[in-house]
Design a protein around this motif. Structure first.
Motif, PDB file in Angstrom:
ATOM      1  N   THR A   1       3.752  -9.773  -8.943  1.00 18.97           N
ATOM      2  CA  THR A   1       3.861  -8.697  -9.938  1.00 18.97           C
ATOM      3  C   THR A   1       3.695  -7.323  -9.299  1.00 18.97           C
ATOM      4  O   THR A   1       3.057  -7.184  -8.255  1.00 18.97           O
ATOM      5  CB  THR A   1       2.808  -8.874 -11.056  1.00 18.97           C
ATOM      6  N   SER A   2       4.281  -6.342  -9.938  1.00 19.40           N
ATOM      7  CA  SER A   2       4.046  -4.942  -9.591  1.00 19.40           C
ATOM      8  C   SER A   2       2.708  -4.544 -10.207  1.00 19.40           C
ATOM      9  O   SER A   2       2.411  -4.920 -11.341  1.00 19.40           O
ATOM     10  CB  SER A   2       5.166  -4.084 -10.178  1.00 19.40           C
ATOM     11  N   ILE A   3       1.903  -3.778  -9.476  1.00 18.60           N
ATOM     12  CA  ILE A   3       0.599  -3.345  -9.987  1.00 18.60           C
ATOM     13  C   ILE A   3       0.570  -1.842 -10.223  1.00 18.60           C
ATOM     14  O   ILE A   3       0.127  -1.387 -11.268  1.00 18.60           O
ATOM     15  CB  ILE A   3      -0.533  -3.757  -9.019  1.00 18.60           C
ATOM     16  N   SER A   4       1.044  -1.055  -9.257  1.00 22.08           N
ATOM     17  CA  SER A   4       0.918   0.401  -9.353  1.00 22.08           C
ATOM     18  C   SER A   4       2.087   1.082  -8.662  1.00 22.08           C
ATOM     19  O   SER A   4       2.549   0.620  -7.616  1.00 22.08           O
ATOM     20  CB  SER A   4      -0.399   0.826  -8.698  1.00 22.08           C
ATOM     21  N   LEU A   5       2.520   2.193  -9.247  1.00 19.94           N
ATOM     22  CA  LEU A   5       3.565   3.009  -8.638  1.00 19.94           C
ATOM     23  C   LEU A   5       2.968   4.029  -7.681  1.00 19.94           C
ATOM     24  O   LEU A   5       3.547   4.340  -6.638  1.00 19.94           O
ATOM     25  CB  LEU A   5       4.376   3.705  -9.743  1.00 19.94           C
ATOM     26  N   ASP A   6       1.790   4.577  -8.038  1.00 17.26           N
ATOM     27  CA  ASP A   6       1.156   5.599  -7.212  1.00 17.26           C
ATOM     28  C   ASP A   6      -0.336   5.313  -7.073  1.00 17.26           C
ATOM     29  O   ASP A   6      -1.087   5.593  -8.012  1.00 17.26           O
ATOM     30  CB  ASP A   6       1.373   6.973  -7.838  1.00 17.26           C
ATOM     31  N   PRO A   7      -0.781   4.689  -5.985  1.00 14.10           N
ATOM     32  CA  PRO A   7       0.003   4.295  -4.817  1.00 14.10           C
ATOM     33  C   PRO A   7       0.799   3.017  -5.105  1.00 14.10           C
ATOM     34  O   PRO A   7       0.455   2.273  -6.027  1.00 14.10           O
ATOM     35  CB  PRO A   7      -1.074   4.023  -3.756  1.00 14.10           C
ATOM     36  N   PRO A   8       1.848   2.752  -4.314  1.00 16.86           N
ATOM     37  CA  PRO A   8       2.643   1.549  -4.538  1.00 16.86           C
ATOM     38  C   PRO A   8       1.863   0.286  -4.148  1.00 16.86           C
ATOM     39  O   PRO A   8       1.560   0.070  -2.966  1.00 16.86           O
ATOM     40  CB  PRO A   8       3.881   1.751  -3.663  1.00 16.86           C
ATOM     41  N   LEU A   9       1.532  -0.518  -5.163  1.00 15.47           N
ATOM     42  CA  LEU A   9       0.773  -1.749  -4.966  1.00 15.47           C
ATOM     43  C   LEU A   9       1.464  -2.897  -5.694  1.00 15.47           C
ATOM     44  O   LEU A   9       2.003  -2.715  -6.787  1.00 15.47           O
ATOM     45  CB  LEU A   9      -0.651  -1.624  -5.516  1.00 15.47           C
ATOM     46  N   VAL A  10       1.436  -4.069  -5.085  1.00  8.48           N
ATOM     47  CA  VAL A  10       1.939  -5.297  -5.706  1.00  8.48           C
ATOM     48  C   VAL A  10       0.857  -6.355  -5.583  1.00  8.48           C
ATOM     49  O   VAL A  10      -0.125  -6.177  -4.851  1.00  8.48           O
ATOM     50  CB  VAL A  10       3.252  -5.785  -5.045  1.00  8.48           C
TER      51      VAL A  10
END
Length: 161
Positions: free
Chosen positions: A39-48
């Motif tokens: 899953t994608s977790i965060s755009l800023d910062p980019p985390l999966v």
């Protein structure tokens, strides 16, 4: 109390993509693990993130590298999925593949790939939550992902343009 079989059946109604998490040791030994929990977790910062089972024998080897690559499998890669889901020795034997900028195994026909450094690992129930800091990524212009739904693999069909 929730019945485990009912839990699995009900949550199986939610389709997931299928990915293979790959990593390579300093000595070049390659490791791979199939997950349907990416899953994608965060755009800023980019985390999966993804959730390996605590009983996995492969996850500790990947964790020890400090890095991983998410290879999002295409609908035409069911055989590759089955290869990495099965127990066995060198799952990479006679398998052509490239490398990410950090040197992790990258499947040639993956629909998308995400190269990460392990940010943190959190124990959650009978799994771990692995959070990855995205360092590079890419995707193919065409192709559809391999999907898992109600205990079976599927192709994705577009319903509207």
């Amino acid at each position: 109390m929730i019945d485990p079989q009912q839990f699995r059946a009900v949550l199986g109604c939610y389709p997931t993509g299928v990915s293979v998490i790959t990593a390579a040791d300093a000595d070049g030994t390659r490791h791979g693990l199939v997950v349907g929990s990416f899953t994608s977790i965060s755009l800023d910062p980019p985390l999966v993130g993804f959730f390996p089972d605590k009983r996995s024998g492969t996850w500790p080897r990947i964790q020890a590298t400090g890095r991983f690559c998410v290879n999002v499998l295409g609908a035409d890669q069911l055989e590759l999925c089955q290869r990495f889901a099965a127990r066995g020795d060198d799952k990479f034997a006679q398998l052509a593949h490239g490398q990410t900028p950090s040197g992790q195994p990258l499947f040639d026909d993956a629909v998308a790939w995400i190269d990460c450094a392990i940010e943190r690992v959190v124990e959650v129930g009978d799994h771990f939550l692995v959070v990855g800091a995205v360092e590079s990524l890419g995707s193919k212009a065409h192709g559809t992902p391999l999907m898992f739904f109600r205990g079976q693999y599927h192709d994705l069909t577009c319903l509207a343009d």
